[in-house]
Design an enzyme around this catalytic site. Structure first.
Site, PDB file in Angstrom:
ATOM      1  N   HIS A   1       0.810  -1.293   0.139  1.00 27.48           N
ATOM      2  CA  HIS A   1       0.020  -0.020   0.031  1.00 27.48           C
ATOM      3  C   HIS A   1       0.906   1.381  -0.051  1.00 27.48           C
ATOM      4  O   HIS A   1       0.329   2.458  -0.212  1.00 27.48           O
ATOM      5  CB  HIS A   1      -0.903  -0.095   1.217  1.00 27.48           C
ATOM      6  CG  HIS A   1      -0.476   0.371   2.506  1.00 27.48           C
ATOM      7  ND1 HIS A   1      -0.270  -0.734   3.516  1.00 27.48           N
ATOM      8  CD2 HIS A   1       0.107   1.281   3.164  1.00 27.48           C
ATOM      9  CE1 HIS A   1       0.320  -0.253   4.622  1.00 27.48           C
ATOM     10  NE2 HIS A   1       0.512   1.158   4.407  1.00 27.48           N
TER      11      HIS A   1
ATOM     12  N   SER B   1       4.589   2.683   8.029  1.00 27.81           N
ATOM     13  CA  SER B   1       4.296   1.263   7.274  1.00 27.81           C
ATOM     14  C   SER B   1       5.324   1.121   6.389  1.00 27.81           C
ATOM     15  O   SER B   1       6.047   1.923   5.834  1.00 27.81           O
ATOM     16  CB  SER B   1       3.271   1.899   6.179  1.00 27.81           C
ATOM     17  OG  SER B   1       1.983   2.128   6.975  1.00 27.81           O
TER      18      SER B   1
ATOM     19  N   ASP C   1      -0.090  -7.477   1.278  1.00 26.82           N
ATOM     20  CA  ASP C   1       0.453  -6.117   1.643  1.00 26.82           C
ATOM     21  C   ASP C   1       1.776  -5.894   1.590  1.00 26.82           C
ATOM     22  O   ASP C   1       2.274  -5.276   2.358  1.00 26.82           O
ATOM     23  CB  ASP C   1      -0.190  -5.444   2.724  1.00 26.82           C
ATOM     24  CG  ASP C   1      -0.277  -4.165   2.864  1.00 26.82           C
ATOM     25  OD1 ASP C   1       0.111  -3.572   1.747  1.00 26.82           O
ATOM     26  OD2 ASP C   1      -0.280  -3.608   3.850  1.00 26.82           O
TER      27      ASP C   1
END
Length: 357
Positions: free
Chosen positions: A165, A300, A195
């Site tokens: 992402h 992230s 992911d």
């Protein structure tokens, strides 16, 4: 050999005049036979004293041999063997000590290593010093702006692990290393079901790869450190513990679903609730490590690290009490999630092959 040597040379004449040096023995061994005139010349001289009851054990001219010198070979040989064994054990001990102290350790994708010396195990400062050079800031240019995330170096040539992402839908990707250098990056492979994404820096060499650990050995309560670039603050270090394991985290597999989420607030679902926006209808769920180490927008794709300095997870989601549209007030409330590194390692060959999914 010792006894044989004594028999052959024990009674030789030390004077060299041909006379028997031991008349007692000769006379005792050849007594006169009265019935044989030929023995007359062998008669015992009555003036001589009677021979001893037993001949001397050793000739007077030769002192007793020293058998202790030959027998000493046994203990000496034993000591030598013990010394050799001790040296071998010592070498093994030295090797084990070298492993425990973290000297000469190299990055590994299959085993846990001691990135920090044993004496500094658990030191946040030591972990940060050892691992920070292996974490980068990633900036992805999107159709409607940019997003910021983090990544973990896994090869000296510039392979970087991050979240899918972070780079999904990007027209260009750049990465900045801890020493301030900026590289253009190419997307190698993606796996939206986990992911995960792998990117490669253009023209990079001599980078410091992280040591990938073993997430199967992680336990609730273990100390962990997170390194990333929240809000563009490169190399930010936070710490905490593993607060839970095998948490079901659901994220979107639709590239456009998270785009435009200001400040990197990517939507995910946990415990039946949606956070940071709507995940949409196209989603995937993975088992995550839960941590109370502070994670903020931009963490992230960064590293979750154990007390030895090994990467045990790739930080992927964080809960924020603030609304997705109000990122200025977003922040960590001690509820973050990371993809276990063993999940990442199982997917690495697929990512390197260039698979896009």
């Amino acid at each position: 050999m010792t006894e044989s040597f004594r028999r052959s040379g024990a009674y030789e004449d030390p004077r060299g005049d041909g006379q028997d040096p031991f008349p007692y023995r000769q006379q005792h061994a050849s007594p006169v036979n009265p019935g044989n005139a030929g023995n007359a010349g062998s008669a015992v001289n009555p003036e001589w004293p009677a021979p001893p009851a037993h001949p001397p054990a050793y000739p007077p001219a030769y002192p007793p041999a020293q058998p202790s010198k030959k027998r000493a070979k046994g203990p000496v040989a034993l000591l030598a063997a013990v010394a050799i064994a001790a040296a071998a054990v010592g070498g093994g001990t030295a090797f084990a000590f070298q492993e425990l102290t973290g000297k000469d350790t190299v990055a590994s994708s299959s085993t846990s290593t001691n990135v920090v010396p044993t004496g500094q195990r658990g030191s946040i400062a030591a972990i940060a010093k050892a691992v920070s050079p292996s974490v980068v800031e990633i900036t992805a240019t999107l159709a409607n702006g940019t997003s910021t995330g983090s990544g973990v170096i896994i090869s000296s040539g510039g392979e970087i692990l991050t979240n899918n992402h972070v780079i999904a839908g990007a027209s260009s990707v750049k990465a900045r290393t801890s020493d301030g250098k900026t590289y253009t990056a190419q997307v190698v492979g993606t796996d939206s079901s986990k992911d995960l994404a792998l990117i490669k820096l253009d023209g990079a060499s001599g980078l410091k790869p992280a040591a990938l650990g073993n997430s199967d050995g992680v336990a609730v309560g273990d100390q962990v450190v997170a390194i990333g670039s929240p809000e563009g603050l490169t190399g930010t270090v936070t710490s905490g513990i593993v607060s839970a394991l095998d948490r079901d985290v659901t994220v979107s597999t639709d590239e456009s679903q998270g785009q435009g989420q200001d400040g990197g607030q990517w939507p995910f679902e946990f415990g039946g609730r949606h956070f940071n926006g709507d995940t949409g209808s196209s989603t995937t769920t993975y088992k995550a490590i839960q941590t109370d180490a502070s994670l903020n927008p931009g963490n992230s794709g960064g590293a979750l690290i154990d007390a030895n300095g090994n990467i045990i997870g790739i930080n992927s989601a964080m809960y924020s009490a603030a609304a997705a549209s109000d990122s200025s007030s977003a922040g960590s409330v001690g509820l973050g999630f990371a993809i276990p590194i063993n999940t990442v390692k199982a997917d690495l060959a697929k990512l390197r092959s260039g698979s896009r999914s």
